[in-house]
Write an enzyme that holds these catalytic residues in place. Structure first.
Site, mmCIF file in Angstrom:
data_model
loop_
_atom_site.group_PDB
_atom_site.id
_atom_site.type_symbol
_atom_site.label_atom_id
_atom_site.label_comp_id
_atom_site.label_asym_id
_atom_site.label_seq_id
_atom_site.Cartn_x
_atom_site.Cartn_y
_atom_site.Cartn_z
ATOM 1 N N ALA A 143 0.856 -1.182 0.000
ATOM 2 C CA ALA A 143 0.000 0.000 0.000
ATOM 3 C C ALA A 143 0.893 1.233 0.000
ATOM 4 C CB ALA A 143 -0.884 -0.010 1.238
ATOM 5 N N GLY A 183 1.261 -5.222 0.988
ATOM 6 C CA GLY A 183 0.200 -5.504 0.020
ATOM 7 C C GLY A 183 0.720 -6.173 -1.244
ATOM 8 N N GLU A 217 0.712 -9.675 -0.553
ATOM 9 C CA GLU A 217 -0.695 -10.089 -0.426
ATOM 10 C C GLU A 217 -1.383 -10.216 -1.788
ATOM 11 O OE1 GLU A 217 -1.216 -6.930 2.516
ATOM 12 O OE2 GLU A 217 -2.085 -8.444 3.821
ATOM 13 N N GLU A 269 4.556 -4.666 7.613
ATOM 14 C CA GLU A 269 3.584 -3.739 8.216
ATOM 15 C C GLU A 269 3.877 -3.449 9.686
ATOM 16 O OE1 GLU A 269 2.797 -6.201 6.135
ATOM 17 O OE2 GLU A 269 1.160 -5.600 4.797
#
Ligand code: HXC
Length: 258
Positions: free
Chosen positions: A63, A108, A111, A131
């Site tokens: 992100a 992300g 992910e 994160e």
């Protein structure tokens, strides 16, 4: 465009295109990715997807810390329906997806790769869930998919320390299917896509649906779900008839995804 989307020879190509920010996902890119994936889901002409990142450094650094994390806090606010649906969360996509991981896949980025079915890594790829270093946890499925894909101890190592693992280590623990030199990455992803294109397209989708739906069912429920999809394939698809006829007639099947 922050997301490049092309279709060629039954393959849909998704390229995250923010190389100046290591292909970090900002809200606009997420929206474009969501729309492209929905188009892929609904287009009968494309049967397999390949997702990669622009350039030779990053698949996706996660992100965008400057814009996506505030968007998650101020717009999405924990309510999934506010977020553009993707296979990470909210979009059921049974067409097979291949991640061609051309560099770092962090947060992300890992992910997105985890929400694909086949992962091919370039030798320079690294996978990580950093994160916790930002004081947050993975938010696009990392805590749920990573321990389902690889041994818990390695998932815990990644999620609790935030330290990445190399492409070779990712291969060793079963996170990726193949590691290749970067110049061979896309050709290798296409080789896998073409292997999948040789099988019945509706069968590939049903196999994926059965596997993914089955991960949150008991064995008994999963066996019933599988039987429902098996019955649908064998009783209600032209492809099953074609596959069986082609075997008996010693020829290649002509799939129609019908
Ligand atoms: C915004 C990013 C970024 C990110 C890199 N950049 N990652 N910008 N968000 N996630 C930008 C940098 O700010 C910088 O821009 C440029 O890309 C190059 O980065 P550098 O750090 O200068 O390069 P380098 O030293 O080679 O390190 C690359 C890196 C590092 C290892 C990828 O940037 C890094 O650790 N990035 C953060 C990765 C991360 O924490 N991801 C998880 C995010 S949270 P400027 O303009 O300064 O030159 C997440 C949650 C997902 O993903 C779930 C959401 C629901």
């Amino acid at each position: 465009m922050a997301l490049l989307y092309e279709k060629r020879d039954r393959i849909a190509y998704f390229t995250i295109n923010r190389p100046e920010a290591y292909n970090a996902m900002d809200p606009e890119t997420l929206q474009e990715l969501s729309q492209a994936l929905i188009d892929f889901r609904d287009d009968d002409g494309v049967w397999v997807g390949i997702i990669t990142g622009a350039g030779d450094k990053a698949f996706c650094a996660g992100a965008d810390i400057k814009t996506m994390l505030p968007y998650m806090r101020e717009v999405v606010k924990g309510e999934t329906w506010r977020e553009p649906p993707t296979p990470m969360r909210g979009l059921e996509l049974w067409k097979p997806m291949i991640a061609a991981v051309n560099g770092v896949a962090l947060g992300g980025g890992t992910e997105i790769a985890l929400a694909c079915d086949i992962r091919i890594a370039a030798e320079n790829a690294r996978f990580g869930q950093p994160e916790v270093k930002l004081g947050i946890i993975p938010g696009w499925g990392g805590t749920q998919r990573l321990p389902r894909h690889i041994p818990y101890a390695i998932a815990a190592q990644m999620i609790l320390t935030g330290e990445p693992i190399s492409a070779q280590d990712a291969y060793r623990v079963g996170l990726v299917n193949e590691v290749v030199p970067l110049p061979q990455l896309m050709a290798t992803a296409e080789k896998w896509a073409n292997k999948i294109l040789e099988v019945g397209p509706l069968a590939a989708r049903a196999g994926k649906e059965a596997m993914l739906m089955g991960t949150s069912m008991t064995l008994e429920e999963g066996l019933r779900y599988e039987l429902m999809l098996f019955d649908n394939c064998i009783s209600h698809t032209e492809d099953a008839q074609e596959g069986i006829n082609a075997f008996i007639e010693k020829r290649k099947p002509q799939w129609r995804a019908k």
